[in-house]
Motif scaffolding. Structure first.
Motif, short mmCIF file in Angstrom:
data_model
loop_
_atom_site.label_atom_id
_atom_site.label_comp_id
_atom_site.label_asym_id
_atom_site.label_seq_id
_atom_site.Cartn_x
_atom_site.Cartn_y
_atom_site.Cartn_z
N ARG A 3 -0.67 6.01 -0.28
CA ARG A 3 0.43 5.66 0.63
C ARG A 3 -0.09 5.23 2.01
NH1 ARG A 3 3.74 11.08 -0.05
NH2 ARG A 3 1.58 11.81 -0.22
N VAL A 4 0.77 5.16 3.01
CA VAL A 4 0.38 4.64 4.32
C VAL A 4 0.86 5.57 5.43
CG1 VAL A 4 0.72 2.75 5.98
CG2 VAL A 4 0.39 2.23 3.55
N ARG A 5 -0.03 5.82 6.38
CA ARG A 5 0.33 6.63 7.55
C ARG A 5 0.72 5.67 8.68
NH1 ARG A 5 -4.95 10.25 8.10
NH2 ARG A 5 -5.88 8.21 7.60
N TYR A 6 1.97 5.28 8.68
CA TYR A 6 2.45 4.23 9.58
C TYR A 6 2.29 4.58 11.06
CZ TYR A 6 4.62 1.58 5.78
OH TYR A 6 4.83 0.81 4.66
N PHE A 7 2.36 5.84 11.41
CA PHE A 7 2.36 6.24 12.81
C PHE A 7 1.09 7.02 13.20
CE2 PHE A 7 6.71 5.97 11.25
CZ PHE A 7 7.23 5.00 12.12
N TYR A 8 0.03 6.83 12.43
CA TYR A 8 -1.26 7.45 12.73
C TYR A 8 -1.78 6.93 14.08
CZ TYR A 8 -6.20 8.65 12.13
OH TYR A 8 -7.47 9.16 12.30
N PRO A 9 -2.39 7.74 14.95
CA PRO A 9 -2.73 9.16 14.76
C PRO A 9 -1.68 10.15 15.28
CG PRO A 9 -3.82 8.36 16.70
CD PRO A 9 -3.03 7.20 16.16
N PRO B 225 1.58 10.60 5.37
CA PRO B 225 1.69 9.30 4.69
C PRO B 225 3.11 9.07 4.17
CG PRO B 225 0.65 10.89 3.25
CD PRO B 225 0.82 11.57 4.58
N PHE B 226 3.56 7.85 4.25
CA PHE B 226 4.90 7.48 3.78
C PHE B 226 4.78 6.51 2.61
CE2 PHE B 226 5.39 8.67 8.21
CZ PHE B 226 6.55 9.44 8.21
N GLY B 227 5.72 6.61 1.68
CA GLY B 227 5.73 5.70 0.56
C GLY B 227 6.00 6.41 -0.76
N ILE B 228 5.84 5.65 -1.84
CA ILE B 228 6.05 6.18 -3.19
C ILE B 228 4.70 6.17 -3.92
CG2 ILE B 228 7.27 5.88 -5.36
CD1 ILE B 228 9.39 4.30 -3.81
N PRO B 229 4.14 7.33 -4.24
CA PRO B 229 2.82 7.39 -4.90
C PRO B 229 2.92 6.97 -6.37
CG PRO B 229 3.75 9.58 -4.68
CD PRO B 229 4.68 8.67 -3.96
N ASP C 168 0.82 -1.21 0.00
CA ASP C 168 0.00 0.00 0.00
C ASP C 168 0.85 1.26 0.00
OD1 ASP C 168 -2.42 -1.20 -0.20
OD2 ASP C 168 -3.03 -0.93 1.89
N SER C 169 2.09 1.15 0.43
CA SER C 169 3.00 2.29 0.41
C SER C 169 3.37 2.70 -1.01
CB SER C 169 4.28 1.98 1.19
OG SER C 169 4.01 1.73 2.55
#
Length: 249
Positions: A202-208, A213-217, A196-197
């Motif tokens: 992308r992905v919000r790994y440390f939400y909330p 969001p982290f990753g490559i769109p 999903d990244s």
């Protein structure tokens, strides 16, 4: 990523982790059994688990299970209600309540039905976990309830949920004597977050705590180009995993 891609990556990951950690001879009967149970089943399930927060592949199964349980619910209510009437409170009463709630879930539709069903499952797992002092059931209940309240790509797509799922698999592994189940579950779940990244969202790994969001769109799920890119990801990932298995051996 589509559910089919997540499932594929999870299975490949699960098989790879099982093969590496156990030094399995995949052509032997015992090796093939461990691969199928640990790698394919748990790896695939773990890769689909994050999307229980939506009507994805696993989410649809939850909703359909509630719909197909309609007549089972009626029968369960009749039998357990009668037994509870003569035996008093206990497991029979609890199961009767679960059956009633299951039928109530049929009054709603779509995503609400998924949430209600997950809530029922979570409540049932929690009840029997506490009653029988089974920590693994309580952990499953916690994850079910998390998926019930989470928005799509919210809490279930975080390192916190990854840790909870790994703990669930760890406790299940201890209870049933399945070694390395925690690592298979952890890796399968992580494969979903990694995939999903690579999508536009992308992905919000440390939400909330951190909502960035982290990753490559790169991939737009559902588009023609997205389908091609997902195929490329699966091909490259498979080659890398095969190489990882051979190198480790």
């Amino acid at each position: 990523m589509t559910g089919k891609t997540h499932l594929y990556l999870g299975i490949v990951t699960g098989v790879g982790v099982e093969a590496v950690l156990n030094g399995i001879d995949i052509w032997s009967v015992n090796g093939l059994t461990e691969i199928l149970v640990g790698g394919v089943l748990i790896g695939g399930l773990s890769a689909l688990a994050p999307d229980l927060d939506s009507s994805g592949m696993l989410g649809k199964m939850v909703t359909e299970s509630s719909q197909k349980a309609r007549w089972f619910g009626f029968i369960l209510i009749a039998i357990l209600g009668a037994v509870a009437l003569f035996t008093g409170f206990g497991h029979t009463t609890a199961l009767s309540v679960v059956a009633v709630l299951l039928l109530c879930s049929l009054l709603v539709r779509d995503d609400i039905q998924r949430k209600v069903t997950l809530g029922i499952w979570g409540t049932a797992f929690a009840y029997f976990g506490f009653m029988n002092k089974e920590t693994w059931l309580i952990a499953i209940a916690a994850f079910s309830l998390l998926c019930m309240i989470a928005k799509h790509r919210g809490l279930t797509h975080t390192v916190w949920a990854l840790g909870l799922w790994a703990y669930v698999c760890y406790l299940i592994g201890i209870h049933f004597g399945l070694q390395n189940l925690m690592w298979v579950g952890f890796s399968g779940y992580l494969s979903h977050l990694f995939a999903d990244s690579l999508t536009k969202e992308r992905v919000r790994y440390f939400y909330p705590i951190i909502k960035i969001p982290f990753g490559i769109p790169w991939i737009k799920t559902g588009s023609a180009s997205g389908t091609l890119y997902e195929f490329i990801v699966k091909a490259v990932y498979t080659i890398v995993m095969i190489g990882f298995i051979f190198v480790s051996h």
